[in-house]
Design a protein around this motif. Sequence first.
Motif, PDB file in Angstrom:
ATOM      1  N   VAL A  22      -6.482 -48.194 -34.519  1.00  0.00           N
ATOM      2  CA  VAL A  22      -6.272 -47.206 -33.453  1.00  0.00           C
ATOM      3  C   VAL A  22      -5.619 -47.933 -32.286  1.00  0.00           C
ATOM      4  N   ARG A  23      -4.470 -47.438 -31.848  1.00  0.00           N
ATOM      5  CA  ARG A  23      -3.777 -48.014 -30.695  1.00  0.00           C
ATOM      6  C   ARG A  23      -3.829 -47.024 -29.543  1.00  0.00           C
ATOM      7  N   GLY A  24      -4.146 -47.527 -28.370  1.00  0.00           N
ATOM      8  CA  GLY A  24      -4.256 -46.619 -27.235  1.00  0.00           C
ATOM      9  C   GLY A  24      -4.230 -47.336 -25.903  1.00  0.00           C
ATOM     10  N   LYS A  25      -4.666 -46.617 -24.859  1.00  0.00           N
ATOM     11  CA  LYS A  25      -4.572 -47.134 -23.500  1.00  0.00           C
ATOM     12  C   LYS A  25      -5.680 -46.530 -22.651  1.00  0.00           C
ATOM     13  N   ARG A  26      -6.259 -47.330 -21.801  1.00  0.00           N
ATOM     14  CA  ARG A  26      -7.262 -46.856 -20.844  1.00  0.00           C
ATOM     15  C   ARG A  26      -6.560 -46.405 -19.578  1.00  0.00           C
ATOM     16  N   VAL A  27      -6.945 -45.268 -19.068  1.00  0.00           N
ATOM     17  CA  VAL A  27      -6.380 -44.734 -17.828  1.00  0.00           C
ATOM     18  C   VAL A  27      -7.498 -44.699 -16.783  1.00  0.00           C
ATOM     19  N   GLY A  28      -7.343 -45.496 -15.747  1.00  0.00           N
ATOM     20  CA  GLY A  28      -8.380 -45.593 -14.728  1.00  0.00           C
ATOM     21  C   GLY A  28      -9.236 -46.826 -14.945  1.00  0.00           C
ATOM     22  N   GLU A  29      -8.623 -48.006 -14.728  1.00  0.00           N
ATOM     23  CA  GLU A  29      -9.310 -49.261 -14.999  1.00  0.00           C
ATOM     24  C   GLU A  29     -10.567 -49.444 -14.153  1.00  0.00           C
ATOM     25  N   ARG A  30     -10.543 -48.979 -12.927  1.00  0.00           N
ATOM     26  CA  ARG A  30     -11.671 -49.215 -12.021  1.00  0.00           C
ATOM     27  C   ARG A  30     -12.788 -48.203 -12.199  1.00  0.00           C
ATOM     28  N   ARG A  31     -12.537 -47.188 -12.988  1.00  0.00           N
ATOM     29  CA  ARG A  31     -13.575 -46.192 -13.215  1.00  0.00           C
ATOM     30  C   ARG A  31     -14.581 -46.683 -14.255  1.00  0.00           C
ATOM     31  N   GLU A  32     -15.764 -46.136 -14.203  1.00  0.00           N
ATOM     32  CA  GLU A  32     -16.806 -46.538 -15.149  1.00  0.00           C
ATOM     33  C   GLU A  32     -16.486 -46.032 -16.551  1.00  0.00           C
ATOM     34  N   ASN A  33     -17.106 -46.633 -17.527  1.00  0.00           N
ATOM     35  CA  ASN A  33     -16.887 -46.219 -18.912  1.00  0.00           C
ATOM     36  C   ASN A  33     -17.432 -44.805 -19.138  1.00  0.00           C
ATOM     37  N   PRO A  34     -16.772 -44.049 -20.007  1.00  0.00           N
ATOM     38  CA  PRO A  34     -17.314 -42.731 -20.335  1.00  0.00           C
ATOM     39  C   PRO A  34     -18.631 -42.863 -21.101  1.00  0.00           C
ATOM     40  N   LYS A  35     -19.381 -41.801 -21.141  1.00  0.00           N
ATOM     41  CA  LYS A  35     -20.629 -41.795 -21.883  1.00  0.00           C
ATOM     42  C   LYS A  35     -20.364 -42.017 -23.365  1.00  0.00           C
ATOM     43  N   GLU A  36     -19.236 -41.506 -23.840  1.00  0.00           N
ATOM     44  CA  GLU A  36     -18.873 -41.654 -25.252  1.00  0.00           C
ATOM     45  C   GLU A  36     -17.365 -41.581 -25.412  1.00  0.00           C
ATOM     46  N   PHE A  37     -16.831 -42.453 -26.241  1.00  0.00           N
ATOM     47  CA  PHE A  37     -15.440 -42.330 -26.690  1.00  0.00           C
ATOM     48  C   PHE A  37     -15.372 -42.939 -28.080  1.00  0.00           C
ATOM     49  N   VAL A  38     -15.377 -42.105 -29.104  1.00  0.00           N
ATOM     50  CA  VAL A  38     -15.401 -42.567 -30.487  1.00  0.00           C
ATOM     51  C   VAL A  38     -14.267 -41.935 -31.283  1.00  0.00           C
ATOM     52  N   VAL A  39     -13.762 -42.700 -32.233  1.00  0.00           N
ATOM     53  CA  VAL A  39     -12.748 -42.222 -33.177  1.00  0.00           C
ATOM     54  C   VAL A  39     -13.246 -42.580 -34.572  1.00  0.00           C
ATOM     55  N   SER A  40     -13.065 -41.686 -35.526  1.00  0.00           N
ATOM     56  CA  SER A  40     -13.533 -41.978 -36.884  1.00  0.00           C
ATOM     57  C   SER A  40     -12.592 -41.392 -37.923  1.00  0.00           C
ATOM     58  N   LEU A  41     -12.533 -42.067 -39.073  1.00  0.00           N
ATOM     59  CA  LEU A  41     -11.935 -41.477 -40.265  1.00  0.00           C
ATOM     60  C   LEU A  41     -13.099 -40.889 -41.046  1.00  0.00           C
ATOM     61  N   SER A  42     -13.052 -39.588 -41.303  1.00  0.00           N
ATOM     62  CA  SER A  42     -14.185 -38.907 -41.926  1.00  0.00           C
ATOM     63  C   SER A  42     -13.754 -38.135 -43.162  1.00  0.00           C
ATOM     64  N   ALA A  43     -14.703 -37.942 -44.063  1.00  0.00           N
ATOM     65  CA  ALA A  43     -14.487 -37.137 -45.268  1.00  0.00           C
ATOM     66  C   ALA A  43     -15.275 -35.841 -45.135  1.00  0.00           C
ATOM     67  N   ILE A  44     -14.629 -34.726 -45.517  1.00  0.00           N
ATOM     68  CA  ILE A  44     -15.249 -33.403 -45.402  1.00  0.00           C
ATOM     69  C   ILE A  44     -15.231 -32.752 -46.774  1.00  0.00           C
ATOM     70  N   PRO A  45     -16.385 -32.349 -47.310  1.00  0.00           N
ATOM     71  CA  PRO A  45     -16.422 -31.683 -48.616  1.00  0.00           C
ATOM     72  C   PRO A  45     -15.599 -30.394 -48.611  1.00  0.00           C
ATOM     73  N   LEU A  46     -14.758 -30.218 -49.629  1.00  0.00           N
ATOM     74  CA  LEU A  46     -13.889 -29.044 -49.684  1.00  0.00           C
ATOM     75  C   LEU A  46     -14.665 -27.757 -49.966  1.00  0.00           C
ATOM     76  N   LYS A  47     -15.751 -27.847 -50.712  1.00  0.00           N
ATOM     77  CA  LYS A  47     -16.468 -26.650 -51.133  1.00  0.00           C
ATOM     78  C   LYS A  47     -17.534 -26.218 -50.140  1.00  0.00           C
TER      79      LYS A  47
END
Length: 340
Positions: free
Chosen positions: A248-273
Motif C-alpha cells: 500500500v502506497r500513500g501519504k499522511r496529510v497533517g503531520e502535526r495532527r494526532e493519529n486517527p483512532k483507526e486507519f486500516v487497509v486489508s485484502l479480504s475474501a468474501i463468500p459468493l454464496k
Amino acid sequence: MATGKFSSVKKAVSAAEVGENIKSSKVIAKQTRENPELTIAIANAAERVTTEERLSEDVLNKIIESDSELKLAAKNKAFRKDLVEILGKFQGVGSGGSRPSTPDKNTPSAQPSSDDELTDKFGFNRTDFTINEKVSSETYQRLLLALADIPYARSGDIITSEHHNSLRAVVRLLAALINDASEQFVLSFAPNFLPIALPKPPREVEIRSGSWEVRFNRAAIPAEANGKVFGAFIVQLPEAARILGMIVRGKRVGERRENPKEFVVSLSAIPLKNDELEPKPLINFDLASEKDEFTAKASPKSSELRVKNETLLYAVIAAWEGSENTARFEINSIQIFCER
C-alpha cells in the motif's frame, strides 16, 4: 542448459544406473518413493564415491553425514547396509579404478546420531540438490513442501482436484528449476474505493459512514470527515495463484495532527454464496501511525494461501476513524503479488 552438482553426476554416473541400483533394494526403493529427494542424494553420494579407490569407514561416514537426507535415512540399519552396497559399485570409477560388486563387508555401520543432531526434513544444504545455481534455496524448500502436499491415492479412492492441483504445483516448480518461465504476477490497482454500508449492530440501529474522496490517481479522506470513513473495491486475482503479499502506497496529510483512532487497509475474501457482507481479512495493514509518504508491505499468515474464484470474491477494504483534529491520509496505489 542446467548446471550444478546434479548434472555433474551424469558425467561419471548415469541416472539410469543409479535408478537400477535403487530398485535392487526394497528398503531404499520404498524410501525414495516416499521421499524423492533421497534419489538425488544417493546419486550425489555415488558421484563422490567414483573418486575413491577405497571405501573406508571414515569416507563412508563423511559422505553419509554430509547429507541430511542420507543421514536420517541411514539410521535404519537395513537402509544403510544396502546403501553401502550400492555405493561400493561406483567405487573408483572416476579415477580409473574397478567397480566391485560389493564393498568391504567389514565396514562397520555408523553410530546413529541423536534426534537433536538431525536436520529438519526441509532444512537441507542447497549444494546437495543443486540443479540451477540461479534458483534460490526458497524455491527448493517450496518444491519439497509441494511434494509433501501431494496426497497418496489408494486403490478405490476418488481422485479429486486436490490430486491434480498438487501435481500441477510440483511440475511448475520443477519447470522453474530448469529455467522455464515461472508465472509471477504483480497486479497494480488504483484505489477506487466505493462506499459500503456497515453491518447493523445488535440493537438494529443503522450506522452511516463517510466515503473516500476518489480522484484519478488517489483516494483521500475528506477534509470535513468526522467519524468513520469506509470504502472498498473488488480485485480480480488469477485462479489458483498463491498470494505472496501486498503493498500500500500513500501519504499522511497533517503531520502535526494526532493519529486517527483507526486507519486500516486489508485484502479480504468474501463468500459468493452469502448475501451478508462478511469479509475475511487475508492481509492486514495498520497505518494510523504512518508518516509522510509511505510504502507499507505485508504478507498473508499462510504461505500457501490460494485464490479460489469459484467460491470467493476478493476486495481491498479501507477504514478510517477520527475527528476534525486527527490526521487525514491519501492512498495512491495498491499492488498484490501472486505466483502460479
